[in-house]
Write a protein that holds these residues in place. Sequence first.
Motif, PDB file in Angstrom:
ATOM      1  N   GLY A 235       0.799  -1.210   0.000  1.00 12.72           N
ATOM      2  CA  GLY A 235       0.000   0.000   0.000  1.00 12.72           C
ATOM      3  C   GLY A 235       0.832   1.259   0.000  1.00 12.72           C
ATOM      4  O   GLY A 235       0.293   2.370  -0.005  1.00 12.72           O
ATOM      5  N   GLY A 236       2.160   1.111  -0.012  1.00 13.08           N
ATOM      6  CA  GLY A 236       3.058   2.249  -0.015  1.00 13.08           C
ATOM      7  C   GLY A 236       3.886   2.274  -1.285  1.00 13.08           C
ATOM      8  O   GLY A 236       3.401   2.623  -2.356  1.00 13.08           O
ATOM      9  N   THR A 237       5.152   1.871  -1.174  1.00 10.47           N
ATOM     10  CA  THR A 237       6.059   1.914  -2.318  1.00 10.47           C
ATOM     11  C   THR A 237       6.638   0.551  -2.677  1.00 10.47           C
ATOM     12  O   THR A 237       7.394   0.445  -3.640  1.00 10.47           O
ATOM     13  N   ARG A 238       6.269  -0.486  -1.913  1.00  5.14           N
ATOM     14  CA  ARG A 238       6.919  -1.786  -2.102  1.00  5.14           C
ATOM     15  C   ARG A 238       5.963  -2.779  -2.762  1.00  5.14           C
ATOM     16  O   ARG A 238       4.795  -2.897  -2.395  1.00  5.14           O
ATOM     17  N   TYR A 239       6.516  -3.500  -3.729  1.00  4.92           N
ATOM     18  CA  TYR A 239       5.793  -4.480  -4.533  1.00  4.92           C
ATOM     19  C   TYR A 239       6.522  -5.814  -4.396  1.00  4.92           C
ATOM     20  O   TYR A 239       7.756  -5.869  -4.444  1.00  4.92           O
ATOM     21  N   GLY A 240       5.773  -6.889  -4.212  1.00  7.37           N
ATOM     22  CA  GLY A 240       6.387  -8.207  -4.090  1.00  7.37           C
ATOM     23  C   GLY A 240       5.709  -9.218  -4.995  1.00  7.37           C
ATOM     24  O   GLY A 240       4.493  -9.174  -5.195  1.00  7.37           O
ATOM     25  N   THR A 241       6.506 -10.112  -5.557  1.00  3.60           N
ATOM     26  CA  THR A 241       5.958 -11.210  -6.347  1.00  3.60           C
ATOM     27  C   THR A 241       5.685 -12.379  -5.415  1.00  3.60           C
ATOM     28  O   THR A 241       6.606 -12.932  -4.807  1.00  3.60           O
ATOM     29  N   ALA A 242       4.418 -12.744  -5.285  1.00  5.77           N
ATOM     30  CA  ALA A 242       4.041 -13.833  -4.395  1.00  5.77           C
ATOM     31  C   ALA A 242       4.260 -15.193  -5.042  1.00  5.77           C
ATOM     32  O   ALA A 242       4.575 -16.169  -4.364  1.00  5.77           O
ATOM     33  N   MET A 243       4.090 -15.251  -6.369  1.00  5.65           N
ATOM     34  CA  MET A 243       4.231 -16.520  -7.075  1.00  5.65           C
ATOM     35  C   MET A 243       4.228 -16.234  -8.568  1.00  5.65           C
ATOM     36  O   MET A 243       3.451 -15.397  -9.050  1.00  5.65           O
ATOM     37  N   THR A 244       5.106 -16.888  -9.300  1.00  2.00           N
ATOM     38  CA  THR A 244       5.097 -16.830 -10.762  1.00  2.00           C
ATOM     39  C   THR A 244       5.219 -18.258 -11.264  1.00  2.00           C
ATOM     40  O   THR A 244       6.073 -19.009 -10.782  1.00  2.00           O
ATOM     41  N   GLY A 245       4.369 -18.628 -12.203  1.00  2.00           N
ATOM     42  CA  GLY A 245       4.433 -19.996 -12.682  1.00  2.00           C
ATOM     43  C   GLY A 245       3.691 -20.209 -13.977  1.00  2.00           C
ATOM     44  O   GLY A 245       2.897 -19.355 -14.409  1.00  2.00           O
ATOM     45  N   THR A 246       3.934 -21.358 -14.581  1.00  2.00           N
ATOM     46  CA  THR A 246       3.323 -21.728 -15.858  1.00  2.00           C
ATOM     47  C   THR A 246       2.777 -23.144 -15.762  1.00  2.00           C
ATOM     48  O   THR A 246       3.429 -24.028 -15.188  1.00  2.00           O
ATOM     49  N   GLU A 274      10.160  -0.233  -5.314  1.00  2.00           N
ATOM     50  CA  GLU A 274      11.000  -1.375  -4.937  1.00  2.00           C
ATOM     51  C   GLU A 274      10.230  -2.665  -5.165  1.00  2.00           C
ATOM     52  O   GLU A 274       9.077  -2.791  -4.754  1.00  2.00           O
ATOM     53  N   ALA A 275      10.879  -3.608  -5.845  1.00  5.22           N
ATOM     54  CA  ALA A 275      10.283  -4.922  -6.075  1.00  5.22           C
ATOM     55  C   ALA A 275      11.117  -5.975  -5.373  1.00  5.22           C
ATOM     56  O   ALA A 275      12.348  -5.949  -5.439  1.00  5.22           O
ATOM     57  N   ILE A 276      10.455  -6.899  -4.680  1.00  4.25           N
ATOM     58  CA  ILE A 276      11.152  -7.965  -3.980  1.00  4.25           C
ATOM     59  C   ILE A 276      10.529  -9.310  -4.361  1.00  4.25           C
ATOM     60  O   ILE A 276       9.351  -9.389  -4.722  1.00  4.25           O
ATOM     61  N   THR A 277      11.326 -10.335  -4.291  1.00  6.30           N
ATOM     62  CA  THR A 277      10.842 -11.685  -4.574  1.00  6.30           C
ATOM     63  C   THR A 277      11.778 -12.674  -3.912  1.00  6.30           C
ATOM     64  O   THR A 277      12.781 -12.300  -3.303  1.00  6.30           O
ATOM     65  N   GLY A 278      11.464 -13.946  -4.017  1.00  7.58           N
ATOM     66  CA  GLY A 278      12.307 -14.992  -3.435  1.00  7.58           C
ATOM     67  C   GLY A 278      12.299 -16.220  -4.306  1.00  7.58           C
ATOM     68  O   GLY A 278      11.315 -16.504  -4.989  1.00  7.58           O
ATOM     69  N   ASN A 279      13.418 -16.952  -4.292  1.00  5.38           N
ATOM     70  CA  ASN A 279      13.546 -18.176  -5.080  1.00  5.38           C
ATOM     71  C   ASN A 279      14.305 -19.236  -4.309  1.00  5.38           C
ATOM     72  O   ASN A 279      15.302 -18.923  -3.635  1.00  5.38           O
ATOM     73  N   ASP A 280      13.850 -20.470  -4.396  1.00  5.40           N
ATOM     74  CA  ASP A 280      14.641 -21.582  -3.906  1.00  5.40           C
ATOM     75  C   ASP A 280      15.979 -21.588  -4.635  1.00  5.40           C
ATOM     76  O   ASP A 280      16.049 -21.314  -5.839  1.00  5.40           O
ATOM     77  N   ALA A 281      17.048 -21.877  -3.901  1.00  7.63           N
ATOM     78  CA  ALA A 281      18.382 -21.832  -4.498  1.00  7.63           C
ATOM     79  C   ALA A 281      18.540 -22.823  -5.642  1.00  7.63           C
ATOM     80  O   ALA A 281      19.407 -22.648  -6.504  1.00  7.63           O
ATOM     81  N   GLY A 282      17.693 -23.864  -5.676  1.00  7.21           N
ATOM     82  CA  GLY A 282      17.772 -24.845  -6.752  1.00  7.21           C
ATOM     83  C   GLY A 282      16.874 -24.550  -7.929  1.00  7.21           C
ATOM     84  O   GLY A 282      16.878 -25.296  -8.915  1.00  7.21           O
ATOM     85  N   ASN A 283      16.127 -23.448  -7.859  1.00  2.00           N
ATOM     86  CA  ASN A 283      15.196 -23.106  -8.937  1.00  2.00           C
ATOM     87  C   ASN A 283      15.914 -22.232  -9.962  1.00  2.00           C
ATOM     88  O   ASN A 283      15.624 -21.040 -10.114  1.00  2.00           O
ATOM     89  N   ASP A 284      16.837 -22.829 -10.679  1.00  7.16           N
ATOM     90  CA  ASP A 284      17.666 -22.070 -11.614  1.00  7.16           C
ATOM     91  C   ASP A 284      16.873 -21.344 -12.703  1.00  7.16           C
ATOM     92  O   ASP A 284      17.208 -20.208 -13.050  1.00  7.16           O
ATOM     93  N   PRO A 285      15.817 -21.959 -13.281  1.00  2.50           N
ATOM     94  CA  PRO A 285      15.084 -21.240 -14.330  1.00  2.50           C
ATOM     95  C   PRO A 285      14.469 -19.931 -13.836  1.00  2.50           C
ATOM     96  O   PRO A 285      14.531 -18.906 -14.525  1.00  2.50           O
TER      97      PRO A 285
END
Length: 309
Positions: A235-246, A274-285
């Motif tokens: 609701g301020g200036t920060r945006y986060g990706t909760a999930m991306t998938g196909t 500001e955009a933030i996200t997270g990835n498992d270290a093994g999720n190379d793609p």
Amino acid sequence: MTVIVRDLRPDMRADTEGFTRVRQLALPFILFTPESVAYDAAHAHPDAHFRPLVAEEDGEIIGTAGVSLAHESAEPGQGHVNVYVHPEHTRRGAGSLLVRAAEEHLTAVGATRLLSWVLDEPGNHAFAERHGYRKGRSAHFLRLDLAQGALPPLQDPPPGVELRTGADFADDPRPLFELHAETTSDEPGEIDIEITDYEAWLEETWRHPLLSHELTSVALVDGRPAAFSAARTDGGTRYGTAMTGTARAFRGRGLAKLAKNHSLHRARTAGYTEAITGNDAGNDPMIAINKWFGYEICATEVHYVRELG
């Protein structure tokens, strides 16, 4: 000064603000607001036995714990213990008290295996190991400066592909539930998750106060949702990706990248910096996709595991 541990009072603004303040300082890579903290406490699935805890010192909340069972896993008895302490109030026993209270609660509701995310910082590994946890897989937090960074240019969808927003599914979000369930089941991690309860998904995910339907992007192939990028904002200036998938049938066509790029562009236009996200270290793609967007790894956390009994 005495530190005590108690349950969060989600109907008390001072509690949700205190919980949020600690999380924002100790874990600035995930979005929290007082409203989201209260919502999570009120709408957690009963089978999760969710119990948010706080450590308090002289009336000030200095530590937090999120405690729950992984009820969406086919393997019963797996519990989450995620403890974070205010950076200026460490080494006062708050973390140990929170871990003890969390483990007692989870043991009482049938947990046999406990998992805890630990930031890869000095002292944290030793703390986890002293409490009987062993090191598991790692994950990365990534950050992108939307105000200064250059996003890849927008591209028109290929023939047969249409881009929509989550808001376009307001009347019937079930197709997005089905897509979310399929992609989540393929995510790497310590726990295999199966999302099957549509009503619970509506409560915990679709109606969550941080989820932005307008910034969530969905790629349709011949009218069928094929890929998506779910967006959360504070609701301020920060945006986060909760999930991306196909969906499995449409992978390898760049649809997730297409959807996420459109979401990021709309977020920047809407004023998010500001955009933030997270990835498992093994999720190379997915890590490769995020680096293509300009994200940089800003922190790493390690999943620690403790087998009970």
